[in-house]
Design a protein around this motif. Structure first.
Motif, short mmCIF file in Angstrom:
data_model
loop_
_atom_site.label_atom_id
_atom_site.label_comp_id
_atom_site.label_asym_id
_atom_site.label_seq_id
_atom_site.Cartn_x
_atom_site.Cartn_y
_atom_site.Cartn_z
N MET A 264 0.22 8.51 2.56
CA MET A 264 -0.57 9.72 2.35
C MET A 264 -2.01 9.50 2.82
SD MET A 264 -1.25 11.76 -1.24
CE MET A 264 -2.03 10.32 -1.99
N VAL A 265 -2.58 8.34 2.52
CA VAL A 265 -3.95 8.04 2.95
C VAL A 265 -4.00 7.89 4.46
CG1 VAL A 265 -5.83 6.36 2.82
CG2 VAL A 265 -4.56 6.99 0.74
N TRP A 266 -3.03 7.20 5.03
CA TRP A 266 -2.97 7.03 6.49
C TRP A 266 -2.89 8.40 7.18
CZ3 TRP A 266 1.80 4.70 9.48
CH2 TRP A 266 1.46 4.53 10.83
N HIS A 267 -2.04 9.26 6.65
CA HIS A 267 -1.87 10.62 7.19
C HIS A 267 -3.21 11.36 7.17
CE1 HIS A 267 -1.13 14.96 6.45
NE2 HIS A 267 -0.18 14.82 7.37
N THR A 268 -3.93 11.28 6.06
CA THR A 268 -5.22 11.96 5.95
C THR A 268 -6.22 11.38 6.94
OG1 THR A 268 -4.86 12.47 3.60
CG2 THR A 268 -7.13 12.50 4.40
N TYR A 269 -6.22 10.08 7.10
CA TYR A 269 -7.11 9.42 8.05
C TYR A 269 -6.90 9.96 9.46
CZ TYR A 269 -10.20 5.27 8.47
OH TYR A 269 -11.26 4.42 8.60
N HIS B 14 -6.71 4.30 -6.04
CA HIS B 14 -5.97 3.05 -5.86
C HIS B 14 -5.18 3.06 -4.56
CE1 HIS B 14 -6.70 0.90 -9.68
NE2 HIS B 14 -6.87 2.11 -10.18
N ALA B 15 -4.69 4.23 -4.14
CA ALA B 15 -3.97 4.34 -2.87
C ALA B 15 -4.88 4.02 -1.70
CB ALA B 15 -3.37 5.74 -2.72
N VAL B 16 -6.14 4.46 -1.77
CA VAL B 16 -7.11 4.14 -0.72
C VAL B 16 -7.34 2.64 -0.65
CG1 VAL B 16 -9.55 4.35 -0.05
CG2 VAL B 16 -8.27 6.39 -0.79
N GLU B 17 -7.42 1.99 -1.80
CA GLU B 17 -7.59 0.54 -1.81
C GLU B 17 -6.36 -0.16 -1.25
OE1 GLU B 17 -8.81 -3.11 -4.88
OE2 GLU B 17 -8.42 -1.07 -5.66
N ARG B 18 -5.17 0.33 -1.62
CA ARG B 18 -3.93 -0.27 -1.11
C ARG B 18 -3.83 -0.08 0.40
NH1 ARG B 18 -1.82 2.23 -5.74
NH2 ARG B 18 -0.66 3.77 -4.53
N PHE B 19 -4.24 1.10 0.89
CA PHE B 19 -4.24 1.32 2.34
C PHE B 19 -5.15 0.32 3.04
CE2 PHE B 19 -6.47 3.00 6.01
CZ PHE B 19 -5.42 3.28 6.88
N HIS B 20 -6.34 0.11 2.51
CA HIS B 20 -7.28 -0.84 3.09
C HIS B 20 -6.66 -2.23 3.19
CE1 HIS B 20 -11.02 -3.07 3.80
NE2 HIS B 20 -10.66 -3.86 2.80
N ASN B 21 -6.06 -2.69 2.09
CA ASN B 21 -5.44 -4.01 2.08
C ASN B 21 -4.29 -4.09 3.08
OD1 ASN B 21 -7.22 -4.82 0.07
ND2 ASN B 21 -5.82 -4.24 -1.58
#
Length: 246
Positions: free
Chosen positions: A100-105, A67-74
């Motif tokens: 957290m997702v942005w950091h990993t990206y 869900h965090a990946v989806e929220r990052f996309h949005n």
């Protein structure tokens, strides 16, 4: 093998034939270690809350990441100029999962640069990851224990798997105590050894080199700190770009 010594008090380092401004400093490392500690705490919180609800902690954490990946996309798709400016100057109001997702990206810089140009053009205008403010400001934490989302990320890498892979590194930082109580003297040496490592690569005297954990830690921090600088076009701003020029 004759690797040029670097002064631990210097802001410039000799890498190959270039004199390069420090790609990372101790303040960056301290801030980054605190960010990793925040991500570690987020996982513990999500898993603990899941256990209290009679849910499987590990599965709940994976679902949280999905869900965090989806929220990052949005979030990345709707970023406005106003929001990008506020990100650098106003109190953070971003879900920690998105950060957290942005950091990993950012730890996959070439993929991040390519995807930013093709999928998330707003990211090309975004400033550096707010390392010093992730733990300084109150952060929104959203929990998700719903069923797995059907969202398919358009990113060039599997972001859920990428976040999970990063967890082992974060765990090592926590276990070694570096995430909670880092020694500035140790971190200064890490910075010096990191630039010496780049100089060793540039020397062309070795076919393969394997960085030690302290050098890896500096590289991770440099990637997070400078990827968006690389997008902006500074030729030596990003460590991966710097290595390619040597």
């Amino acid at each position: 093998m004759n690797v040029k010594p670097h002064s631990e008090n210097s802001n410039f380092f000799r890498i190959g034939n270039h004199s390069v401004a420090s790609l990372v400093n101790t303040n960056d490392l301290i801030a980054h270690l605190r960010v990793l500690s925040a991500f570690h705490g987020l996982k513990a919180q999500v898993q603990q809350n899941a256990a209290h609800r009679g849910l499987d902690p590990n599965r709940s954490w994976v679902q949280y990441i999905e869900h965090a990946v989806e929220r990052f996309h949005n979030w990345a798709c709707r970023l406005s100029d106003r929001e990008m400016s506020a990100l650098q100057s106003e109190p953070l109001n971003i879900d920690l999962g998105i950060l957290m997702v942005w950091h990993t990206y950012l730890l996959n810089p070439h993929t991040y640069l390519r995807d930013s140009l093709i999928i998330y053009p707003a990211l090309t205008k975004l400033g550096a990851f707010p390392l010093t403010r992730v733990t300084a400001d109150p952060i929104v934490v959203l929990e998700s224990f719903a069923n797995a989302t059907n969202f398919q990320s358009p990113s060039s890498i599997n972001m859920v798997e990428a976040v999970i892979r990063q967890e082992s590194f974060i765990e090592k930082m926590v276990q070694l105590g570096w995430a909670s109580n880092p020694s500035e003297t140790l971190l200064t040496r890490c910075v010096t050894r990191y630039h010496s490592f780049l100089d060793l690569i540039a020397s062309g005297t070795v076919k393969a080199v394997v960085p030690t954990l302290d050098i890896v830690r500096s590289e991770v921090c440099a990637d997070v700190s400078h990827t968006n600088d690389g997008i902006a076009g500074s030729s030596m701003a990003h460590p991966s770009v710097a290595r390619e020029l040597l």
